[in-house]
Design a protein around this motif. Sequence first.
Motif, PDB file in Angstrom:
ATOM      1  N   TRP A 233      60.978  36.399  40.920  1.00  0.00           N
ATOM      2  CA  TRP A 233      60.990  37.408  39.863  1.00  0.00           C
ATOM      3  C   TRP A 233      59.663  37.431  39.103  1.00  0.00           C
ATOM      4  N   LEU A 234      59.035  36.243  38.966  1.00  0.00           N
ATOM      5  CA  LEU A 234      57.757  36.196  38.263  1.00  0.00           C
ATOM      6  C   LEU A 234      56.627  36.713  39.149  1.00  0.00           C
ATOM      7  N   GLN A 235      56.731  36.462  40.464  1.00  0.00           N
ATOM      8  CA  GLN A 235      55.727  36.988  41.382  1.00  0.00           C
ATOM      9  C   GLN A 235      55.660  38.507  41.322  1.00  0.00           C
ATOM     10  N   ALA A 236      56.815  39.138  41.169  1.00  0.00           N
ATOM     11  CA  ALA A 236      56.851  40.600  41.117  1.00  0.00           C
ATOM     12  C   ALA A 236      56.019  41.132  39.954  1.00  0.00           C
ATOM     13  N   PHE A 237      56.092  40.423  38.827  1.00  0.00           N
ATOM     14  CA  PHE A 237      55.291  40.849  37.665  1.00  0.00           C
ATOM     15  C   PHE A 237      53.825  40.504  37.860  1.00  0.00           C
ATOM     16  N   VAL A 238      53.565  39.276  38.275  1.00  0.00           N
ATOM     17  CA  VAL A 238      52.187  38.802  38.397  1.00  0.00           C
ATOM     18  C   VAL A 238      51.406  39.618  39.433  1.00  0.00           C
ATOM     19  N   ASN A 239      52.015  39.889  40.565  1.00  0.00           N
ATOM     20  CA  ASN A 239      51.309  40.597  41.636  1.00  0.00           C
ATOM     21  C   ASN A 239      50.959  42.038  41.281  1.00  0.00           C
ATOM     22  N   ASN A 240      51.650  42.599  40.285  1.00  0.00           N
ATOM     23  CA  ASN A 240      51.373  43.981  39.874  1.00  0.00           C
ATOM     24  C   ASN A 240      50.648  44.060  38.537  1.00  0.00           C
ATOM     25  N   SER A 241      50.219  42.929  38.026  1.00  0.00           N
ATOM     26  CA  SER A 241      49.493  42.909  36.752  1.00  0.00           C
ATOM     27  C   SER A 241      48.056  43.385  36.953  1.00  0.00           C
ATOM     28  N   PRO A 242      47.527  44.183  36.042  1.00  0.00           N
ATOM     29  CA  PRO A 242      46.126  44.616  36.168  1.00  0.00           C
ATOM     30  C   PRO A 242      45.147  43.445  36.124  1.00  0.00           C
ATOM     31  N   VAL A 243      45.484  42.398  35.386  1.00  0.00           N
ATOM     32  CA  VAL A 243      44.601  41.224  35.324  1.00  0.00           C
ATOM     33  C   VAL A 243      44.578  40.506  36.672  1.00  0.00           C
ATOM     34  N   THR A 244      45.712  40.468  37.367  1.00  0.00           N
ATOM     35  CA  THR A 244      45.750  39.861  38.691  1.00  0.00           C
ATOM     36  C   THR A 244      44.881  40.627  39.678  1.00  0.00           C
ATOM     37  N   HIS A 245      44.994  41.947  39.675  1.00  0.00           N
ATOM     38  CA  HIS A 245      44.160  42.756  40.564  1.00  0.00           C
ATOM     39  C   HIS A 245      42.678  42.555  40.248  1.00  0.00           C
ATOM     40  N   LEU A 246      42.356  42.508  38.963  1.00  0.00           N
ATOM     41  CA  LEU A 246      40.961  42.323  38.560  1.00  0.00           C
ATOM     42  C   LEU A 246      40.453  40.945  38.972  1.00  0.00           C
ATOM     43  N   ALA A 247      41.246  39.901  38.698  1.00  0.00           N
ATOM     44  CA  ALA A 247      40.826  38.541  39.042  1.00  0.00           C
ATOM     45  C   ALA A 247      40.644  38.384  40.549  1.00  0.00           C
ATOM     46  N   THR A 248      41.557  38.962  41.328  1.00  0.00           N
ATOM     47  CA  THR A 248      41.436  38.886  42.782  1.00  0.00           C
ATOM     48  C   THR A 248      40.186  39.612  43.264  1.00  0.00           C
ATOM     49  N   ALA A 249      39.928  40.804  42.703  1.00  0.00           N
ATOM     50  CA  ALA A 249      38.750  41.574  43.113  1.00  0.00           C
ATOM     51  C   ALA A 249      37.465  40.836  42.782  1.00  0.00           C
ATOM     52  N   VAL A 250      37.374  40.281  41.585  1.00  0.00           N
ATOM     53  CA  VAL A 250      36.177  39.545  41.180  1.00  0.00           C
ATOM     54  C   VAL A 250      36.011  38.289  42.031  1.00  0.00           C
ATOM     55  N   ARG A 251      37.098  37.584  42.272  1.00  0.00           N
ATOM     56  CA  ARG A 251      37.046  36.356  43.073  1.00  0.00           C
ATOM     57  C   ARG A 251      36.570  36.651  44.492  1.00  0.00           C
ATOM     58  N   GLU A 252      37.095  37.704  45.102  1.00  0.00           N
ATOM     59  CA  GLU A 252      36.726  38.047  46.471  1.00  0.00           C
ATOM     60  C   GLU A 252      35.299  38.582  46.564  1.00  0.00           C
ATOM     61  N   LEU A 253      34.888  39.372  45.592  1.00  0.00           N
ATOM     62  CA  LEU A 253      33.510  39.884  45.597  1.00  0.00           C
ATOM     63  C   LEU A 253      32.507  38.736  45.506  1.00  0.00           C
ATOM     64  N   MET A 254      32.787  37.779  44.641  1.00  0.00           N
ATOM     65  CA  MET A 254      31.885  36.643  44.509  1.00  0.00           C
ATOM     66  C   MET A 254      31.910  35.743  45.743  1.00  0.00           C
ATOM     67  N   ALA A 255      32.994  35.832  46.517  1.00  0.00           N
ATOM     68  CA  ALA A 255      33.093  35.052  47.745  1.00  0.00           C
ATOM     69  C   ALA A 255      32.464  35.773  48.934  1.00  0.00           C
ATOM     70  N   GLY A 256      31.947  36.972  48.700  1.00  0.00           N
ATOM     71  CA  GLY A 256      31.286  37.704  49.768  1.00  0.00           C
ATOM     72  C   GLY A 256      32.173  38.666  50.526  1.00  0.00           C
ATOM     73  N   ASN A 257      33.399  38.906  50.042  1.00  0.00           N
ATOM     74  CA  ASN A 257      34.328  39.815  50.710  1.00  0.00           C
ATOM     75  C   ASN A 257      34.351  41.166  49.996  1.00  0.00           C
ATOM     76  N   TRP A 258      35.101  42.109  50.560  1.00  0.00           N
ATOM     77  CA  TRP A 258      35.230  43.449  49.959  1.00  0.00           C
ATOM     78  C   TRP A 258      36.716  43.790  49.836  1.00  0.00           C
ATOM     79  N   PRO A 259      37.360  43.402  48.733  1.00  0.00           N
ATOM     80  CA  PRO A 259      38.795  43.656  48.549  1.00  0.00           C
ATOM     81  C   PRO A 259      39.047  45.095  48.092  1.00  0.00           C
ATOM     82  N   ALA A 260      39.048  46.012  49.027  1.00  0.00           N
ATOM     83  CA  ALA A 260      39.118  47.438  48.688  1.00  0.00           C
ATOM     84  C   ALA A 260      40.359  47.788  47.873  1.00  0.00           C
ATOM     85  N   ALA A 261      41.502  47.219  48.249  1.00  0.00           N
ATOM     86  CA  ALA A 261      42.746  47.550  47.554  1.00  0.00           C
ATOM     87  C   ALA A 261      42.709  47.101  46.089  1.00  0.00           C
ATOM     88  N   ASP A 262      42.264  45.869  45.872  1.00  0.00           N
ATOM     89  CA  ASP A 262      42.225  45.362  44.484  1.00  0.00           C
ATOM     90  C   ASP A 262      41.169  46.082  43.652  1.00  0.00           C
TER      91      ASP A 262
END
Length: 288
Positions: A233-262
């Motif tokens: 139930w908590l994953q459902a909230f966390v996975n759709n949080s704008p902060v989660t999408h932002l953190a994932t996008a920033v983390r992947e960009l700094m790792a050299g990837n291109w997270p288009a969805a996030d």
Amino acid sequence: MSTVTTGKDPRTTDTLDFVAPKADELATLLVGHSRPPRPGALSASMTFGWRAMLKIKHVPEQLFDVTAFPIMMVLMYTYLFGGALAGSVSSYIQFLLPGILVMSVVMITMYTGVSVNTDIEKGVFDRFRTLPIWRPAPMVGYLLGDVVRYLIASAVMLTVGMIIGYRAAGGAVGVLLGVVLLLVFSFSFSWIWTMFGLLLRSEKSVMGVSMMVIFPLTFLSNVFVDPKTMPGWLQAFVNNSPVTHLATAVRELMAGNWPAADIAWTLGWSAVLVVVFGAVTMRLYNRK
């Protein structure tokens, strides 16, 4: 001819002669020259942004939240959770730093609302509304000035992170793209606090409401741990949080990837925040 009037200098006992111009002379002075052009939206916003920066110059303690606070966040969470969650500080910092960077910058956006509320209490906005400028310029100026503060906080945190072992696989380009995306989201997110700054009666109220919104939003995310370890139930909230999408996008960009969805989700959230809360903010600003 002009009329000569005799009067006393209030600072001394000397008698002075004042020349009172005639009505036609005053009219020539007032309307005889062309008026300067009305400032455009960009120039007016940049002027108010510079005003926000001058506040920091005169009250340098305002930089505490973008220097000491980020350093404390990085060191505290890295050494507190590093051994328990990842086995070592050097391993955990690779996962944590992009997330804690997002968390810290998003948290300090709330000071925008405090600044707006303080200026309202001082009566400054009454003067702003009388100026022949683009109406949203004072609000946009606040946010532009705060973008500089977010950039300083990002630079401080990245520097501390690299000192204690963080290495961005994406190199300088990946780090730059991650920080730019963070600044775009933070600019948009700050419109929430301008709304509260106009809506609430005191800066303490703004701080209190901001904390109630920011703490659940930032802590209930993937900043510290992978959401897979959380209840369903908590994953459902966390996975759709704008902060989660932002953190994932920033983390992947700094790792050299291109997270288009996030990246798309983050930009979409940013657009929604500006449209919704920007409109509410301007409505309150025009009516308050």
